[in-house]
Motif scaffolding. Structure first.
Motif, PDB file in Angstrom:
ATOM      1  N   ILE A  15      42.295  32.730  52.298  1.00 19.49           N
ATOM      2  CA  ILE A  15      41.998  34.091  51.862  1.00 19.49           C
ATOM      3  C   ILE A  15      42.212  34.238  50.350  1.00 19.49           C
ATOM      4  CG2 ILE A  15      42.798  36.482  52.003  1.00 19.49           C
ATOM      5  CD1 ILE A  15      43.123  36.043  55.015  1.00 19.49           C
ATOM      6  N   SER A  16      43.344  33.736  49.823  1.00 17.94           N
ATOM      7  CA  SER A  16      43.580  33.900  48.384  1.00 17.94           C
ATOM      8  C   SER A  16      42.552  33.114  47.576  1.00 17.94           C
ATOM      9  CB  SER A  16      45.001  33.489  48.018  1.00 17.94           C
ATOM     10  OG  SER A  16      45.273  32.195  48.465  1.00 17.94           O
ATOM     11  N   GLY A  17      42.228  31.899  48.025  1.00 20.93           N
ATOM     12  CA  GLY A  17      41.242  31.082  47.306  1.00 20.93           C
ATOM     13  C   GLY A  17      39.882  31.739  47.286  1.00 20.93           C
ATOM     14  N   SER A  18      39.459  32.265  48.437  1.00 17.21           N
ATOM     15  CA  SER A  18      38.144  32.902  48.500  1.00 17.21           C
ATOM     16  C   SER A  18      38.106  34.147  47.626  1.00 17.21           C
ATOM     17  CB  SER A  18      37.812  33.300  49.942  1.00 17.21           C
ATOM     18  OG  SER A  18      37.868  32.181  50.778  1.00 17.21           O
ATOM     19  N   MET A  19      39.193  34.941  47.662  1.00 23.17           N
ATOM     20  CA  MET A  19      39.227  36.144  46.835  1.00 23.17           C
ATOM     21  C   MET A  19      39.215  35.786  45.360  1.00 23.17           C
ATOM     22  SD  MET A  19      39.035  38.866  48.601  1.00 23.17           S
ATOM     23  CE  MET A  19      39.546  40.157  47.495  1.00 23.17           C
ATOM     24  N   GLY A 357      44.847  36.671  44.851  1.00 27.14           N
ATOM     25  CA  GLY A 357      43.637  35.906  44.546  1.00 27.14           C
ATOM     26  C   GLY A 357      42.746  36.670  43.586  1.00 27.14           C
ATOM     27  N   ASP A 358      42.604  37.962  43.859  1.00 30.33           N
ATOM     28  CA  ASP A 358      41.769  38.826  43.041  1.00 30.33           C
ATOM     29  C   ASP A 358      42.248  38.819  41.581  1.00 30.33           C
ATOM     30  OD1 ASP A 358      39.763  40.636  42.648  1.00 30.33           O
ATOM     31  OD2 ASP A 358      41.003  42.382  43.115  1.00 30.33           O
ATOM     32  N   ILE A 359      43.559  39.003  41.397  1.00 23.81           N
ATOM     33  CA  ILE A 359      44.112  39.056  40.038  1.00 23.81           C
ATOM     34  C   ILE A 359      43.997  37.683  39.366  1.00 23.81           C
ATOM     35  CG2 ILE A 359      46.214  39.437  38.673  1.00 23.81           C
ATOM     36  CD1 ILE A 359      45.307  41.985  39.873  1.00 23.81           C
ATOM     37  N   ALA A 360      44.345  36.622  40.106  1.00 20.32           N
ATOM     38  CA  ALA A 360      44.317  35.276  39.520  1.00 20.32           C
ATOM     39  C   ALA A 360      42.906  34.914  39.070  1.00 20.32           C
ATOM     40  CB  ALA A 360      44.836  34.260  40.528  1.00 20.32           C
ATOM     41  N   GLY A 361      41.908  35.278  39.883  1.00 22.60           N
ATOM     42  CA  GLY A 361      40.522  34.981  39.521  1.00 22.60           C
ATOM     43  C   GLY A 361      40.143  35.669  38.229  1.00 22.60           C
ATOM     44  N   ARG A 362      40.520  36.940  38.123  1.00 27.29           N
ATOM     45  CA  ARG A 362      40.146  37.710  36.945  1.00 27.29           C
ATOM     46  C   ARG A 362      40.879  37.201  35.700  1.00 27.29           C
ATOM     47  NH1 ARG A 362      41.172  43.479  38.208  1.00 27.29           N
ATOM     48  NH2 ARG A 362      40.522  42.822  40.279  1.00 27.29           N
ATOM     49  N   SER A 363      42.203  36.977  35.819  1.00 30.82           N
ATOM     50  CA  SER A 363      42.933  36.609  34.599  1.00 30.82           C
ATOM     51  C   SER A 363      42.595  35.186  34.173  1.00 30.82           C
ATOM     52  CB  SER A 363      44.438  36.807  34.773  1.00 30.82           C
ATOM     53  OG  SER A 363      44.897  36.161  35.904  1.00 30.82           O
ATOM     54  N   SER A 364      42.282  34.299  35.131  1.00 39.90           N
ATOM     55  CA  SER A 364      41.899  32.948  34.714  1.00 39.90           C
ATOM     56  C   SER A 364      40.544  32.976  34.011  1.00 39.90           C
ATOM     57  CB  SER A 364      41.861  32.007  35.913  1.00 39.90           C
ATOM     58  OG  SER A 364      40.869  32.424  36.812  1.00 39.90           O
TER      59      SER A 364
END
Lengths: 510, 246
Positions: A15-19, A357-364
């Motif tokens: 779930i975290s990876g997909s998000m 996941g959502d935050i990590a995707g955006r900040s990366s």
């Protein structure tokens, strides 16, 4: 030179990876997901609790602030206050998102999402889809990711195992080395940022109620390559599980919420007061398994239950925007430590994974834009060196030739950890475990892989995984021992060194 | 000592020939078949005393929600994690599923199932990010009725049991009907209902189901698959008539 489109690699497809993939995509980054399993078979899918969000369809004046307060209280004020507040405010929108994507949440009589009260919450706050909320969310995300992969918006590397980070001379993360589980091919991939979403390390304990594959391999690799661990000594314990030979099956807090009675010794659960129709609809498979394995009818005799490890609450040390101390390395979900402190509020696990996941995707993605990532010859030589190193390590693991069986060592390690580090910890027991880890390490040097063929070989990853289990176990024991002096408002930070893990403390900002 | 004999059909790689091996396993209380297969790894020696390799099989959750460990147990498809050794007698014959390409030993490649699902938009495609959009309303009766159809774990048991899943048809198995039905009543999923029904009515779809109903009896989640096929059939027919009249 025009800057290239940043590439982000995500390790883990739950779930975290997909998000993380979805949110990085929306920030216009190129995304590749490396996962050993399809999302619907990941550990996320086995989360039977619901999803906390203050939609307040129960009409109890529930607010994100109250949700945050109760989350912090469950973690004994060790979680990051700012991050928890952000998560709780984002929860209703995330729940709405999953609802729109097709998760079959239970409904109120006027068709809105029905919320139930779960343990630790003072209001009705948890949305549930039967007893398989995690599975349902993982499935819709799986469908979405596959559809995007089919339309070539992202790359999905299924059946690839993460081996190590590619780091440049300044210690920046430049990509990963991965191994194709089927044909054994090792390859290195360049990226401007890497997000580790490969789950926690709860699988390294003997008595566990979780997927045995959650061994924390990916986070242990990052830890050995310089990323800090946070609070590895904290575990979430599932108080009521059905003990079976291979795994404890969680029967979920849901039953308690529905009116099951727990005996004074907390070793049996009486379900005779629960509506049998509801039980049959939601719980028949587990009842059936219990009846077959024990020969007792759960409707007649109270069910025998035992506690088991559910989740590791610690993980990679990350900041509020999910960045680790290694530049370019991010983490979310069970692999990271931010939202739970020393205890987890029932129903927050799925929320923390999805939001993280959502935050990590955006900040990366933001980091990658600033970084002006160049896919040049220097990177190519780094990748080449990393691939060679991994090939050598695999060859070394395959060439080990002794008389010990690696699986036996693994089981003994897990049993030792389960007996010393679960419900009751004392320094004598922990010291003994340290010695046990040292002897097992010695024995492991004489281990031999039971299979050295190239095709679909599960033994080489197992051998390499055990090495990492040792590191995590030592970190956990060391952190437990040093926690004695620094209780209360401190978070443990563990950094890897060749001899023994180095622990330090930081004041919690809860 | 209470032991069980496992007769396992093995294959080293897809191009190799299969062979059989027998193992004697000590039975522990509450041991599942998957537990027994893992126990082989600790002492990979056959019943004849010949050293061999650990048995390769897929597994993940061990609580019947991931669907990884489906295999043929005494000729019938089931999840190894949900099968108790004590219920089986001895010897136990274990084979990989036959309707999927074998990768190694008991492990099969089910990628085609996922391709079927992704290709026909069996999941609703919502482009908005949830956010402040108005909440959806679904009737609680519909939710209760259709929830079971969204419980599919993609284990492949329905395809394995189905006589119509064979080299001569393109029928992938009954699993595709379940998820499609659940999506068809979803307030956003309904926008693509026609597309989904077209996919179900096309080649390798509804017309290839011969009504053997094996799928329903082997489904480890107890999903009423023959009902799913019947319902999908009605909707697809209605959809076809609607298309003619348009």
């Amino acid at each position: 030179m025009t800057p290239k489109k940043p590439k982000i690699i995500i390790v883990g497809g739950g779930i975290s990876g997909s998000m993380a993939a979805l949110s990085a995509l929306s920030s216009a980054a190129g995304v590749s997901i490396f996962t050993t399993l399809p999302a619907c078979r990941s550990r996320s899918a086995a989360i039977s609790e619901g999803f906390n969000a203050t939609l307040d369809t129960g009409g109890e004046c529930d607010t994100p602030a109250l949700h945050a307060k109760e989350t912090l209280a469950s973690g004994n004020l060790l979680a990051h206050r700012g991050a928890v507040e952000k998560m709780c405010s984002a929860a209703p929108a995330l729940l709405n998102y999953f609802d729109r994507m097709g998760v079959m949440f239970e409904r109120t009589s006027d068709g809105l999402i029905k919320l139930i009260r779960s343990t630790g919450s003072s209001a009705k706050r948890t949305a549930v889809a039967g007893l398989s909320t995690g599975h349902q969310i993982a499935c819709v995300l799986d469908g979405k990711i596959r559809e995007l992969a089919l339309r070539e918006h992202l790359k999905l590397f299924e059946g690839w195992e993460f081996l190590s980070l590619v780091l440049d001379d300044e210690g920046n993360c430049r990509g990963i080395a991965a191994r194709n589980l089927r044909n054994g091919e090792i390859k290195a991939f360049a990226s401007s940022a890497v997000i580790i979403c490969a789950g926690g390390f709860e699988g390294i304990f003997g008595a566990k109620s979780t997927a045995p594959l959650s061994l924390g391999t990916a986070l242990a690799v990052c830890y050995m390559q310089g990323a800090h661990l946070a609070n590895p000594e904290f575990l979430a314990i599932h108080p009521f599980t059905i003990r079976a030979a291979d795994k404890c099956r969680p029967i979920g807090d849901r039953l308690i919420g529905m009116g099951a009675r727990v005996s004074a010794e907390k070793d049996t659960i009486d379900i005779s007061d629960i509506d049998p129709d509801w039980l049959r609809r939601n719980f028949s498979a587990m009842m059936d398994f219990y009846a077959r394995s024990t020969g007792q009818d759960p409707f007649e005799t109270p069910m025998k239950v035992a506690p088991a490890v559910y989740k590791s609450l610690g993980g990679l040390w990350i900041s509020e925007d999910h960045a680790t101390n290694v530049p370019g390395l991010y983490s979310a979900g069970g692999a990271a430590c931010l939202y739970h402190g020393s205890g987890i509020l029932c129903g927050n696990e799925l929320l923390a994974s999805a939001h993280g996941g959502d935050i990590a995707g955006r900040s990366s993605a933001e980091y990658s834009l600033d970084e002006n990532f160049a896919d040049d010859s220097a990177t190519a030589s780094l990748l080449d060196a990393s691939r060679k190193r991994e090939e050598d390590l695999n060859a070394h693991a395959a060439a080990l030739d002794g008389n010990e069986n690696a699986r036996v060592i693994k089981r003994e390690l897990e049993e030792a950890l389960a007996s010393a580090c679960l419900f009751k910890k004392d320094n004598a027991g922990l010291k003994q475990t340290q010695e046990k880890i040292a002897t097992l390490k010695e024995r492991f040097a004489r281990a031999r892989p039971a299979d050295t063929s190239q095709w679909d070989n599960a033994e080489i990853p197992l051998m390499r995984g055990i090495k990492l289990e040792f590191e995590l176990a030592s970190a956990m024991v060391a952190a437990s021992i040093s926690r004695e002096n620094k209780r209360g408002a401190f978070n443990t930070k563990v950094s890897w060194s060749f001899d023994e893990p180095h622990t330090s403390y930081e004041h919690s900002n809860s | 000592m209470n032991t069980v004999t496992l007769k396992i059909k093995r294959q080293d790689d897809p191009s190799d020939l299969p062979y059989w091996e027998e193992f004697e396993i000590e039975v522990k209380e509450g041991m599942t078949l998957l537990g027994a297969l893992n126990a082989i790894g600790e002492n990979p020696v056959t019943a004849e005393g010949v050293e061999t390799k650990p048995v390769v099989c897929d597994s993940s959750c061990l609580e019947s929600v991931c669907g990884a460990c489906a295999m043929l147990i005494n000729g019938r498809v089931a999840l190894a994690c949900n099968t108790l050794v004590t219920d089986l007698g001895s010897p136990v014959k274990i084979e990989p599923m036959e309707k999927f390409p074998i990768t190694r030993d008991l492990k099969v490649d089910r990628a085609k199932m996922f391709e079927t699902m992704a290709g026909a938009s069996f999941f609703s495609q919502d482009d908005c990010a949830g956010g402040n959009n108005p909440p959806l309303r679904i009737s609680p009766c519909d939710q209760q009725e259709y929830f079971i159809f969204s419980e599919c774990i993609m284990c492949g048991a329905c395809a394995e049991g189905c006589p119509q899943v064979n080299g001569r048809t393109e029928f992938p198995g009954a699993f595709m009907f379940a998820r499609a039905l659940a999506q068809n009543i979803h307030p956003i999923g309904v926008f693509e209902k026609a597309k989904r029904l077209d996919a179900l009515a096309g080649r390798g779809g509804l017309s290839d189901c011969a009504g053997a109903k094996v799928c329903e009896s082997v489904c480890p989640k107890g999903i009423p698959l023959s009902e799913a096929v019947a319902r999908a059939g009605w909707s697809a027919t209605a959809n076809a008539i609607r298309k003619i009249l348009r």
